[in-house]
Scaffold this motif. Structure first.
Motif, PDB file in Angstrom:
ATOM      1  N   LEU A  68       0.840  -1.200   0.000  1.00  0.00           N
ATOM      2  CA  LEU A  68       0.000   0.000   0.000  1.00  0.00           C
ATOM      3  C   LEU A  68       0.873   1.248   0.000  1.00  0.00           C
ATOM      4  O   LEU A  68       1.797   1.373   0.799  1.00  0.00           O
ATOM      5  CB  LEU A  68      -0.916   0.013   1.224  1.00  0.00           C
ATOM      6  N   SER A  69       0.571   2.169  -0.920  1.00  0.00           N
ATOM      7  CA  SER A  69       1.337   3.414  -1.035  1.00  0.00           C
ATOM      8  C   SER A  69       0.392   4.605  -1.064  1.00  0.00           C
ATOM      9  O   SER A  69      -0.781   4.476  -1.420  1.00  0.00           O
ATOM     10  CB  SER A  69       2.178   3.428  -2.313  1.00  0.00           C
ATOM     11  N   ILE A  70       0.934   5.759  -0.704  1.00  0.00           N
ATOM     12  CA  ILE A  70       0.234   7.015  -0.920  1.00  0.00           C
ATOM     13  C   ILE A  70       0.928   7.727  -2.077  1.00  0.00           C
ATOM     14  O   ILE A  70       2.160   7.740  -2.157  1.00  0.00           O
ATOM     15  CB  ILE A  70       0.221   7.893   0.353  1.00  0.00           C
ATOM     16  N   GLN A  71       0.148   8.275  -2.990  1.00  0.00           N
ATOM     17  CA  GLN A  71       0.694   8.900  -4.199  1.00  0.00           C
ATOM     18  C   GLN A  71       0.181  10.327  -4.357  1.00  0.00           C
ATOM     19  O   GLN A  71      -0.834  10.557  -5.022  1.00  0.00           O
ATOM     20  CB  GLN A  71       0.328   8.093  -5.444  1.00  0.00           C
ATOM     21  N   GLY A 119      -8.682   8.312  -4.336  1.00  0.00           N
ATOM     22  CA  GLY A 119      -8.327   9.423  -3.471  1.00  0.00           C
ATOM     23  C   GLY A 119      -8.909  10.733  -3.962  1.00  0.00           C
ATOM     24  O   GLY A 119      -9.470  10.808  -5.068  1.00  0.00           O
ATOM     25  N   PRO A 120      -8.796  11.768  -3.152  1.00  0.00           N
ATOM     26  CA  PRO A 120      -9.368  13.067  -3.511  1.00  0.00           C
ATOM     27  C   PRO A 120      -8.451  13.874  -4.431  1.00  0.00           C
ATOM     28  O   PRO A 120      -7.248  13.607  -4.532  1.00  0.00           O
ATOM     29  CB  PRO A 120      -9.514  13.754  -2.157  1.00  0.00           C
ATOM     30  N   TYR A 121      -9.041  14.867  -5.083  1.00  0.00           N
ATOM     31  CA  TYR A 121      -8.242  15.824  -5.838  1.00  0.00           C
ATOM     32  C   TYR A 121      -8.835  17.221  -5.672  1.00  0.00           C
ATOM     33  O   TYR A 121     -10.027  17.390  -5.399  1.00  0.00           O
ATOM     34  CB  TYR A 121      -8.177  15.461  -7.335  1.00  0.00           C
ATOM     35  N   ALA A 122      -7.987  18.211  -5.820  1.00  0.00           N
ATOM     36  CA  ALA A 122      -8.405  19.609  -5.898  1.00  0.00           C
ATOM     37  C   ALA A 122      -7.754  20.200  -7.137  1.00  0.00           C
ATOM     38  O   ALA A 122      -6.617  19.855  -7.481  1.00  0.00           O
ATOM     39  CB  ALA A 122      -7.982  20.381  -4.651  1.00  0.00           C
ATOM     40  N   PHE A 159     -10.307   7.545  -9.300  1.00  0.00           N
ATOM     41  CA  PHE A 159     -10.254   6.090  -9.179  1.00  0.00           C
ATOM     42  C   PHE A 159      -9.269   5.574 -10.221  1.00  0.00           C
ATOM     43  O   PHE A 159      -9.313   5.997 -11.389  1.00  0.00           O
ATOM     44  CB  PHE A 159     -11.640   5.482  -9.393  1.00  0.00           C
ATOM     45  N   LEU A 160      -8.377   4.661  -9.816  1.00  0.00           N
ATOM     46  CA  LEU A 160      -7.306   4.185 -10.683  1.00  0.00           C
ATOM     47  C   LEU A 160      -7.339   2.670 -10.828  1.00  0.00           C
ATOM     48  O   LEU A 160      -7.694   1.945  -9.894  1.00  0.00           O
ATOM     49  CB  LEU A 160      -5.932   4.577 -10.106  1.00  0.00           C
TER      50      LEU A 160
END
Length: 205
Positions: A68-71, A119-122, A159-160
């Motif tokens: 698990l990674s955060i990108q 994850g979220p985006y702005a 979503f990826l």
């Protein structure tokens, strides 16, 4: 004191390990954006036709757990819509500078890994154009009397889904679900939200 020192040492080792595993990547490809349009008087929504645009994304992949990674990343995203009737053909293009933060899970498969993420985006709109029957005009952001009633800010969820080969080559698919109304309030009660399907390739160093 000894226990505190051991705790600090373990934390430093963990940070060093994460730093050593941190990698960087770049992705690029084709967007197929459209708009979800709702009106106050109606209970449902309609979708515009999909136009064609592009995206380029740089990202950091930092492991936070097993597989698990955060990108976090920085992305140039072309969005918009297309509509056509018996008289007019209208295309809208908005170029956004986007900040995504995705959580990505890797599943070993063959010589690489299938990855799934969300994850979220702005995002902040840099420019926009409307093209009506081949004639292009600049969109004026804002809600003043001479503006086009379009907001610069957008936010939503990404979503990826894709595959990462052992050599770092990436095959990517994604979907952007805009949650923000990108139009200022108007007397017709019309709201528009971005929807973007994307495909592309990339490389993770």
């Amino acid at each position: 004191m000894k226990r505190k020192l051991l705790t600090i040492a373990a934390a430093l080792c963990f940070i060093a390990g994460v730093k050593a595993q941190t990698s960087y990547g770049i992705k690029a490809g084709v967007n197929f954006p459209k708009l979800s349009v709702t009106q106050k008087e109606t209970s449902g929504s309609i979708s515009s036709g999909a136009s064609t645009n592009f995206y380029v994304t740089g990202f950091v992949d930092a492991p936070i757990a097993s597989n698990l990674s955060i990108q976090p990343g920085l992305s140039l995203q072309g969005k918009g819509s297309k509509s056509k009737d018996e008289v007019d053909e209208v295309k809208g293009n908005i170029m956004y500078l986007e900040l995504p933060v995705n959580f990505v899970y890797y599943v070993p498969a063959g010589s690489g890994n299938v990855f799934l993420g969300a994850g979220p985006y702005a995002a902040y709109a840099l420019s926009a154009k409307n093209k009506i029957n081949g004639v292009s005009t600049d969109v004026k952001f804002g809600n003043g009397p001479d503006d086009d009633g379009v907001k610069r800010f957008d936010a939503g969820l990404n979503f990826l889904l894709g595959y990462k080969l052992s050599n770092g080559f990436l095959l990517n698919g994604g979907y952007g679900l805009g949650l923000t109304n990108i139009m200022y309030d108007n007397i017709l009660g019309v709201k528009q939200k971005n929807r973007v399907f994307s495909v592309g390739v990339g490389y993770q160093f």
